[in-house]
Design a protein around this motif. Sequence first.
Motif, PDB file in Angstrom:
ATOM      1  N   ASN A  97       0.810  -1.221   0.000  1.00 35.28           N
ATOM      2  CA  ASN A  97       0.000   0.000   0.000  1.00 35.28           C
ATOM      3  C   ASN A  97       0.847   1.276   0.000  1.00 35.28           C
ATOM      4  O   ASN A  97       0.322   2.369   0.197  1.00 35.28           O
ATOM      5  CB  ASN A  97      -0.954   0.012   1.194  1.00 35.28           C
ATOM      6  N   PHE A  98       2.149   1.144  -0.239  1.00 35.54           N
ATOM      7  CA  PHE A  98       3.030   2.322  -0.285  1.00 35.54           C
ATOM      8  C   PHE A  98       3.243   2.746  -1.736  1.00 35.54           C
ATOM      9  O   PHE A  98       3.796   1.998  -2.542  1.00 35.54           O
ATOM     10  CB  PHE A  98       4.387   2.012   0.354  1.00 35.54           C
TER      11      PHE A  98
ATOM     12  N   ASN B 183      -3.718  -0.895  13.197  1.00 33.68           N
ATOM     13  CA  ASN B 183      -3.622  -2.055  12.319  1.00 33.68           C
ATOM     14  C   ASN B 183      -4.015  -1.690  10.890  1.00 33.68           C
ATOM     15  O   ASN B 183      -4.801  -0.770  10.665  1.00 33.68           O
ATOM     16  CB  ASN B 183      -4.519  -3.187  12.832  1.00 33.68           C
ATOM     17  N   ALA B 184      -3.449  -2.434   9.928  1.00 33.60           N
ATOM     18  CA  ALA B 184      -3.771  -2.301   8.494  1.00 33.60           C
ATOM     19  C   ALA B 184      -3.379  -0.935   7.915  1.00 33.60           C
ATOM     20  O   ALA B 184      -4.024  -0.453   6.982  1.00 33.60           O
ATOM     21  CB  ALA B 184      -5.253  -2.558   8.251  1.00 33.60           C
ATOM     22  N   GLN B 185      -2.330  -0.325   8.454  1.00 33.80           N
ATOM     23  CA  GLN B 185      -1.860   0.955   7.919  1.00 33.80           C
ATOM     24  C   GLN B 185      -0.609   0.804   7.053  1.00 33.80           C
ATOM     25  O   GLN B 185      -0.235   1.729   6.337  1.00 33.80           O
ATOM     26  CB  GLN B 185      -1.564   1.935   9.067  1.00 33.80           C
TER      27      GLN B 185
ATOM     28  N   GLU C 227       5.648   7.330  12.532  1.00 34.58           N
ATOM     29  CA  GLU C 227       4.194   7.159  12.592  1.00 34.58           C
ATOM     30  C   GLU C 227       3.699   6.738  11.200  1.00 34.58           C
ATOM     31  O   GLU C 227       3.985   7.414  10.205  1.00 34.58           O
ATOM     32  CB  GLU C 227       3.518   8.471  13.012  1.00 34.58           C
ATOM     33  N   VAL C 228       2.978   5.612  11.141  1.00 31.92           N
ATOM     34  CA  VAL C 228       2.522   5.066   9.858  1.00 31.92           C
ATOM     35  C   VAL C 228       1.000   5.155   9.779  1.00 31.92           C
ATOM     36  O   VAL C 228       0.308   4.738  10.691  1.00 31.92           O
ATOM     37  CB  VAL C 228       2.971   3.593   9.699  1.00 31.92           C
ATOM     38  N   GLU C 229       0.527   5.730   8.674  1.00 36.21           N
ATOM     39  CA  GLU C 229      -0.913   5.826   8.477  1.00 36.21           C
ATOM     40  C   GLU C 229      -1.235   5.783   6.978  1.00 36.21           C
ATOM     41  O   GLU C 229      -0.704   6.581   6.202  1.00 36.21           O
ATOM     42  CB  GLU C 229      -1.464   7.131   9.072  1.00 36.21           C
ATOM     43  N   GLY C 230      -2.063   4.836   6.609  1.00 36.09           N
ATOM     44  CA  GLY C 230      -2.528   4.751   5.227  1.00 36.09           C
ATOM     45  C   GLY C 230      -1.440   4.653   4.185  1.00 36.09           C
ATOM     46  O   GLY C 230      -1.526   5.275   3.119  1.00 36.09           O
ATOM     47  N   GLY C 231      -0.388   3.889   4.467  1.00 35.02           N
ATOM     48  CA  GLY C 231       0.689   3.752   3.498  1.00 35.02           C
ATOM     49  C   GLY C 231       1.601   4.960   3.401  1.00 35.02           C
ATOM     50  O   GLY C 231       2.277   5.144   2.391  1.00 35.02           O
TER      51      GLY C 231
END
Length: 364
Positions: free
Chosen positions: A13-14, A31-33, A357-361
């Motif tokens: 998703n990146f 989760n799922a980010q 910090e990881v969010e939405g790819g």
Amino acid sequence: MNISLLFLRDFRNFSLLDLQLDSLNIFLGRNAQGKTNILEAIHFASLGLSRASKDSELIRWGEPSALIRLAFARAGVSHGLAIELSAERRRRILFDGNAIRLRTLVGRLTTVLFSPEDLFMFKASPSVRRKFLDALIAQYSPLYFADLTTYNRLVEQRNALLKRIREGLAPPHNLDLWNEQLALLAANLLIKRLDVVEALNAVARDVQRKISAQTEELSISYELRGLQGSDVPEDLSGWYLENLRARNFTDVQRGATSLGPHLDDLQFFLNGRELRQYGSQGQIRTTTLALKLSELQLLKSAAGEYPVLLLDDVMSELDAERRAQLLTFLQRENIQTLITATEKSYFPAQPVGKIFEVEGGRIL
């Protein structure tokens, strides 16, 4: 072993990721980010393996290709590694700008991955435990990986021949050549596996004692399919050949090869009781951690330096004391580590390293 740069384009998703890494790298987010995808990219670059069944599943939805690129140092020498994935053609692997094959990729960038799935290894099918052992050996023995690849291909070809014989499309004596080749390769694989299990057993037993406050004694044994008793034959290739021939008829009826390293297993005992049947959740967590720390030690012994450690959402599986012990050990030994987690509270108020910090790819 130290990775200084990780670059991803259209991987999972990146759409784009360009990171400079530290010794300790913590990736926080819900989760799922995409946190696990970062670790998966590095593990894929190390072993050519992933959770996906096909390379195309690693490519971001709607895109024709993906790229993983890393810069890392091994034994003080800088290297560049790139893997190009395509939905329509075979992957392309470049090491220091030169195209290489998968069998020469394994072992260049060594990693140890610890994920929640590892906690199920003891009660899973034997194939999961064989995969664990094969991945460990392959990272420091290119010859083993080459033999394993050839062996697996020969098993597939022998199985196809067995079915042809069963259907009357080939004569039974055609098995002679396949039996001879399989016997030789099986013996080579088994010798290496037995040596590594012996070394792993010694290291893991010591680690288990330390992290269980001397209350747990771990023992690992290799279960060889078709062997009566525990004494391994001196002439392994001869033993395999004799037993493969003896199983020709039943193998033809089944259409499958019923003897060989592809069917062997590992057994784990804690204080004399089989962990698979009698281990508590706490004991399984401790033993899994002991195995991963032992992997680090064995790969260091072989290569002269620690591999990169990938901890995927395992901090939540450890209690506060185990988390503190693990982080202290990693910092003391200067092991480059990438950790994913959902809670910042799992770590000290000011951890040494970088926090992403990881969010939405995306990295915020």
